[in-house]
Design a protein around this motif. Structure first.
Motif, PDB file in Angstrom:
ATOM      1  N   ASP A 222      -4.431  14.123  -5.683  1.00  0.00           N
ATOM      2  CA  ASP A 222      -3.760  13.655  -6.896  1.00  0.00           C
ATOM      3  C   ASP A 222      -3.473  14.750  -7.912  1.00  0.00           C
ATOM      4  O   ASP A 222      -2.373  14.833  -8.458  1.00  0.00           O
TER       5      ASP A 222
ATOM      6  N   TYR B 271      -5.955  13.453   4.941  1.00  0.00           N
ATOM      7  CA  TYR B 271      -5.880  11.997   4.880  1.00  0.00           C
ATOM      8  C   TYR B 271      -4.619  11.501   5.575  1.00  0.00           C
ATOM      9  O   TYR B 271      -3.659  12.254   5.792  1.00  0.00           O
TER      10      TYR B 271
ATOM     11  N   HIS C 120      -1.499   2.449   2.460  1.00  0.00           N
ATOM     12  CA  HIS C 120      -2.954   2.450   2.659  1.00  0.00           C
ATOM     13  C   HIS C 120      -3.399   3.838   3.109  1.00  0.00           C
ATOM     14  O   HIS C 120      -2.689   4.516   3.854  1.00  0.00           O
TER      15      HIS C 120
ATOM     16  N   PHE D  49      -9.183   8.565   4.468  1.00  0.00           N
ATOM     17  CA  PHE D  49      -9.547   9.909   4.029  1.00  0.00           C
ATOM     18  C   PHE D  49     -10.624  10.521   4.924  1.00  0.00           C
ATOM     19  O   PHE D  49     -11.542   9.830   5.374  1.00  0.00           O
TER      20      PHE D  49
ATOM     21  N   ILE E 291     -10.865  10.730  -9.089  1.00  0.00           N
ATOM     22  CA  ILE E 291     -11.116  11.320  -7.775  1.00  0.00           C
ATOM     23  C   ILE E 291     -11.750  12.697  -7.924  1.00  0.00           C
ATOM     24  O   ILE E 291     -12.641  13.069  -7.144  1.00  0.00           O
TER      25      ILE E 291
ATOM     26  N   ASN F  15      -7.365   6.961 -11.364  1.00  0.00           N
ATOM     27  CA  ASN F  15      -7.259   7.069  -9.898  1.00  0.00           C
ATOM     28  C   ASN F  15      -8.517   6.565  -9.194  1.00  0.00           C
ATOM     29  O   ASN F  15      -9.224   7.315  -8.509  1.00  0.00           O
TER      30      ASN F  15
ATOM     31  N   ARG G 282     -10.925   5.021  -6.618  1.00  0.00           N
ATOM     32  CA  ARG G 282     -11.045   4.871  -5.170  1.00  0.00           C
ATOM     33  C   ARG G 282     -12.424   4.294  -4.874  1.00  0.00           C
ATOM     34  O   ARG G 282     -13.433   5.004  -4.884  1.00  0.00           O
TER      35      ARG G 282
ATOM     36  N   ARG H 245     -13.755   3.336  -2.242  1.00  0.00           N
ATOM     37  CA  ARG H 245     -14.434   3.835  -1.043  1.00  0.00           C
ATOM     38  C   ARG H 245     -15.347   5.009  -1.384  1.00  0.00           C
ATOM     39  O   ARG H 245     -16.247   5.344  -0.611  1.00  0.00           O
ATOM     40  N   LEU H 246     -15.100   5.635  -2.521  1.00  0.00           N
ATOM     41  CA  LEU H 246     -15.875   6.814  -2.900  1.00  0.00           C
ATOM     42  C   LEU H 246     -17.104   6.478  -3.735  1.00  0.00           C
ATOM     43  O   LEU H 246     -18.086   7.215  -3.708  1.00  0.00           O
TER      44      LEU H 246
ATOM     45  N   ASP I  38      -6.147  -0.215 -11.619  1.00  0.00           N
ATOM     46  CA  ASP I  38      -7.426   0.451 -11.874  1.00  0.00           C
ATOM     47  C   ASP I  38      -8.107  -0.115 -13.108  1.00  0.00           C
ATOM     48  O   ASP I  38      -9.308  -0.397 -13.115  1.00  0.00           O
TER      49      ASP I  38
ATOM     50  N   THR J 135       3.572   6.665  -2.649  1.00  0.00           N
ATOM     51  CA  THR J 135       2.503   7.655  -2.636  1.00  0.00           C
ATOM     52  C   THR J 135       2.736   8.738  -3.687  1.00  0.00           C
ATOM     53  O   THR J 135       3.791   9.376  -3.715  1.00  0.00           O
TER      54      THR J 135
END
Length: 307
Positions: free
Chosen positions: A34, A89, A99, A102, A133, A164, A166, A168-169, A195, A250
Motif C-alpha cells: 500500500d 501476494y 480478494h 498474502f 498494514i 488499510n 487487514r 488476517r494480520l 475499515d 486494487t
C-alpha cells in the motif's frame, strides 16, 4: 532529500486475469504494497518521494529497486536484508470484488525495527505516510511506525495515516487500539468506510467523521463507488464518484493517498487536493494491478474538466 516519505511493506503482485482460450487462469506480475503504491502515485503526480522499508536480496527485491528508480522514488533509506525474502501476494476477482492471498511471514519488511528508522530523513521531510498494514505485519514494524511518528511530530513533519485494515494480520480489537493511537498522532486520517465501520462499530458516515475528527484534524473518508468525504472540524464536503469503466480496484485507496499528499505539498487547499485525488483514484480502477494504472496529471485534469 524527499518531501514525502512512505513507510511500509512492498510486495510483488500476481494479479489474476480472465481465463485464456485454453481455459487456464493466468497471472499478471506487478508490484504492490500500500505505501509503495502511494509513493509511486505521489511521484507520478510530481512530488519528491522516498521509501522507508526493507527488501530481501532477491529477485522481487531487485524488481522493486528497478521500479522505484524508474518512477523517481528515492531509495536511499531502503534496507536490503540478505537473510529474509521480499513478500508476495496474489489477487483474484469475482462478483464480490477482489480478494488477496498474502505470503509475507518473515519478510524483510516485517523485520523492520525502530532502530532502522532514519531520523534525519524524517526530520527533513514535509510528510510521513504510513498505514495499518505498516504496523500490522509484526511487533517490531508496529514499534517502528510509532517511532517514526514520534520523530515526525517532534520535527513538525506532518503525518498521514491510512487504516488499510487487514483482519488476517491481527484481531480487530488490537487493530483498533493501534490504528486509533496512531491516528491520534496524525494530521491526516485516510480510512475507508468499510475499515472505519469495522474499527469503530459505527455505521453512519457522519458518525464516523465525528469519531475520527476527535483524533485528527483532517479526515478523508473513502467510500469506494460512492466517492469520498473530506471532513475538518469546520466543514464537510461530499465528493461524488467519477463515472469510469472500472475493472480492478486494487490500490485505488493508495492512489488517492499519494495524489492527495502530492497536491497538498504543491500548495492546494485540502478540498482541491481531495477532488484531484478522487479523480485519480477513479482512473486507477480502469486497468489491472496496483501500479500500472496509476494516472499521470494530464489524465487526472482531463477527467476533472469533463466533470
Amino acid at each position: 532529500m524527499a518531501d514525502i516519505l512512505c513507510l511500509g511493506e512492498p510486495m510483488l503482485e500476481f494479479n489474476a486475469q480472465k481465463p485464456g482460450a485454453d481455459g487456464r487462469r493466468y497471472y499478471l506480475e506487478g508490484h504492490g504494497g500500500d505505501t509503495s503504491n502511494a509513493a509511486i502515485a505521489a511521484a507520478r503526480a510530481g512530488a519528491s518521494v522516498g521509501m522507508l522499508t526493507a527488501l530481501g536480496q532477491d529477485g522481487p527485491g531487485e524488481s522493486f529497486m528497478e521500479l522505484w528508480a524508474q518512477e523517481g522514488v528515492d531509495t536511499a533509506h531502503v534496507i536490503r536484508n540478505p537473510a529474509a525474502p521480499t513478500g508476495i501476494y496474489f489477487v483474484t476477482h469475482d462478483a464480490r470484488g477482489h480478494h488477496f492471498s498474502f505470503y509475507r511471514t518473515g519478510s524483510a519488511a516485517s523485520l523492520y525495527r525502530p532502530e532502522d528508522v532514519p531520523e534525519a530523513a524524517i526530520r527533513r521531510a514535509k510528510y510521513l505516510h504510513l498505514s495499518g498494514i505498516s504496523q500490522a505485519i509484526s511487533t517490531s514494524a508496529c514499534d517502528a511506525g510509532f517511532r517514526a511518528m514520534e520523530i515526525a511530530r517532534a520535527a513538525g513533519t506532518r503525518i498521514s495515516y491510512d487504516t488499510n485494515l487487514r483482519l488476517r494480520l491481527w484481531p480487530v480489537s488490537r487493530a483498533a487500539a493501534v490504528i486509533h493511537a496512531a491516528i491520534a498522532m496524525a494530521d491526516i486520517a485516510l480510512p475507508s468506510l468499510e475499515d472505519a465501520m469495522a474499527l469503530t462499530g459505527l455505521q453512519k458516515p457522519d458518525e464516523i467523521c465525528d469519531f475520527y475528527l476527535r483524533l485528527s484534524p483532517i479526515l478523508v473518508l473513502k467510500c469506494g463507488a460512492e466517492g469520498a468525504i473530506l471532513a475538518t472540524r469546520e466543514a464537510r464536503h461530499r465528493l461524488p464518484a467519477h463515472k469510469v469503466t472500472a475493472v480492478d480496484a486494487t490500490g485505488a485507496g493508495d492512489c488517492f493517498d499519494g495524489n492527495f499528499l502530492a497536491r497538498l505539498l504543491a500548495g492546494d487547499a485540502p478540498l482541491d487536493a481531495a477532488r484531484y485525488a478522487n479523480a485519480a483514484a477513479a482512473l486507477s480502477t480502469t486497468g489491472y494491478g496496483a501500479v500500472a494504472p496509476l494516472p499521470l496529471p494530464d489524465a487526472v485534469r482531463g477527467l476533472l474538466e469533463r466533470g
